[in-house]
Design a protein around this motif. Structure first.
Motif: not given
Length: 324
Positions: A95-97, A119-124, A230-247
C-alpha cells in the motif's frame, strides 16, 4: 527494464540480494542507521541491511495482503531511521500511498524490494518507480536470467553511484573512486534476461489467469486477497490453511504428485542468527500466524487446465473427505 518500470535508469547486478545491498550503500546507509521493513519475507531483504552495518527494524504485516502494515510504521521510526524498505511480497504491491506519505513527512528514503513483483501495479503505477526499486532474476521469479538483479531509478546521480559500487568502485576502467564490489551481471545472464523480458507480459497474464481460476474454484482454504487498485502478478499463489492443518494438506498434495511450498516458515526475527547473533526478541502476531498457515500452490505459466483441475480436486477433497 527501465522502460518497463517507467523509470529513466536500470542497473543490472549479479543477484537480487546484491541489488538491495548496492542500493543501500549508494544511499549512504551504514553503521548506526535503521531501516524499517517487513519480517515476513526472504532473509535477503534484512540481510542486505546487515551487510552495510545497518539494523533492520521489523513492523508487522497486514493479515490480508501479507505486506507491511503502513499503519504501524510511524511508531517504529526513531532518530536513527534512514529508510523504509517495503517488500512487495508474492507479486502484490504494498500500500504505497501511505508509505510514501510517511517517507515524505519524515524525510526518509524508500527502497522497494520488488524481487517477486515484476510489473505489479499499485494505483496505475508500476512497482520499482516509487522509490529505488530492486528486482531479482533468480529462476523462481516471473522472469529469469539464470541469476541476476536489477536496480531501478530516475535519479541519475544515484544510478551512476550504483554502477560504480557494482564495478569495484570504478566509473572508468582501472580508476577507482570509491570502495566497491564485483556485483556485475554477466553478459550471458543479461542475454537470457533480455529474451525473458520479451515474454514477461505473457507469463504474467498466464499466472493471473491460473490464479483467478484457482480463486474461483478452491474450497477450504483462504485464497489470496487482491486489493481493487492493484494488479497482482502472482509470483506465488499463497493460501492460508486454518486450524493447524497446513502441514497435513501439504503432505496430502505431495502424496498425489502436487508440489507446494511454504514461503516463509519463520519470520526473519525468529531465525537463529537473528536471535543469537543480533539479539532480536520480538512478537509480531500477524507475521507469526502467517508463517504457521501459508502454503503456496503451483501457479506458473506451464500449467494446463488439467493441472489446475488436479490441484483444485485434491485441495477440495482434503477438506470434504475430512468432513465425511
Amino acid at each position: 527494464f527501465a522502460e518497463m518500470c517507467t523509470v529513466k535508469y536500470a542497473i543490472a547486478t549479479s543477484s537480487g540480494t546484491t541489488a538491495l545491498q548496492t542500493t543501500l550503500l549508494a544511499h549512504g546507509i551504514g553503521p548506526g542507521d535503521e531501516v524499517i521493513t517487513s519480517p515476513f519475507t526472504f532473509i535477503a531483504s534484512a540481510n542486505s541491511m546487515l551487510f552495510t552495518g545497518a539494523r533492520p527494524v521489523f513492523v508487522d504485516i497486514d493479515p490480508f495482503t501479507f505486506n507491511i502494515d503502513p499503519s504501524l510504521i510511524e511508531a517504529a521510526i526513531t532518530p536513527h531511521t534512514k529508510a523504509l524498505m517495503p517488500v512487495h511480497l508474492y507479486g502484490l504491491a504494498c500500500d504505497m500511498e501511505p508509505i510514501m506519505d510517511i517517507a515524505r513527512r519524515h524525510d526518509l528514503l524508500v527502497i522497494e524490494d520488488a524481487c517477486q513483483s515484476h510489473c505489479a501495479v499499485y494505483k496505475d503505477q508500476r512497482v520499482g518507480s516509487f522509490g529505488s526499486g530492486c528486482f531479482s532474476l533468480y529462476p523462481t521469479k516471473n522472469i529469469t536470467a539464470g541469476e541476476g538483479g536489477v536496480i531501478t531509478t530516475s535519479d541519475k546521480t544515484f544510478a551512476e553511484k550504483c554502477r560504480m559500487i557494482r564495478n569495484h568502485g570504478m566509473a572508468r576502467r582501472d580508476e577507482q573512486d570509491i570502495l566497491g564490489f564485483n556485483f556485475r551481471m554477466t553478459d550471458i545472464h543479461a542475454a537470457i534476461g533480455l529474451e525473458q523480458l520479451k515474454k514477461l507480459e505473457g507469463f504474467n497474464l498466464s499466472r493471473q489467469a491460473n490464479a483467478h481460476y484457482l480463486i474461483k474454484n478452491l474450497q477450504g482454504v483462504v485464497v489470496p486477497f487482491v486489493p481493487r487498485d492493484c494488479q497482482h502478478v502472482f509470483n506465488q499463489f499463497t493460501v492460508r490453511v486454518l486450524d493447524g492443518r497446513r502441514d497435513e494438506l501439504k503432505q496430502h498434495l505431495s502424496d498425489h504428485g502436487i508440489s507446494s511450498m511454504i514461503y516463509y516458515p519463520l519470520p526473519v526475527y525468529r531465525q537463529s542468527y537473528y536471535i543469537k547473533q543480533q539479539g532480536y526478541d520480538l512478537h509480531l502476531p500477524n507475521a507469526e500466524r502467517a508463517a504457521a498457515e501459508v502454503l503456496s500452490l503451483p501457479v506458473h505459466p506451464g500449467l494446463n487446465e488439467g493441472d489446475l483441475k488436479k490441484i483444485i480436486s485434491n485441495v477440495n477433497s482434503f477438506f470434504t473427505e475430512d468432513v465425511l
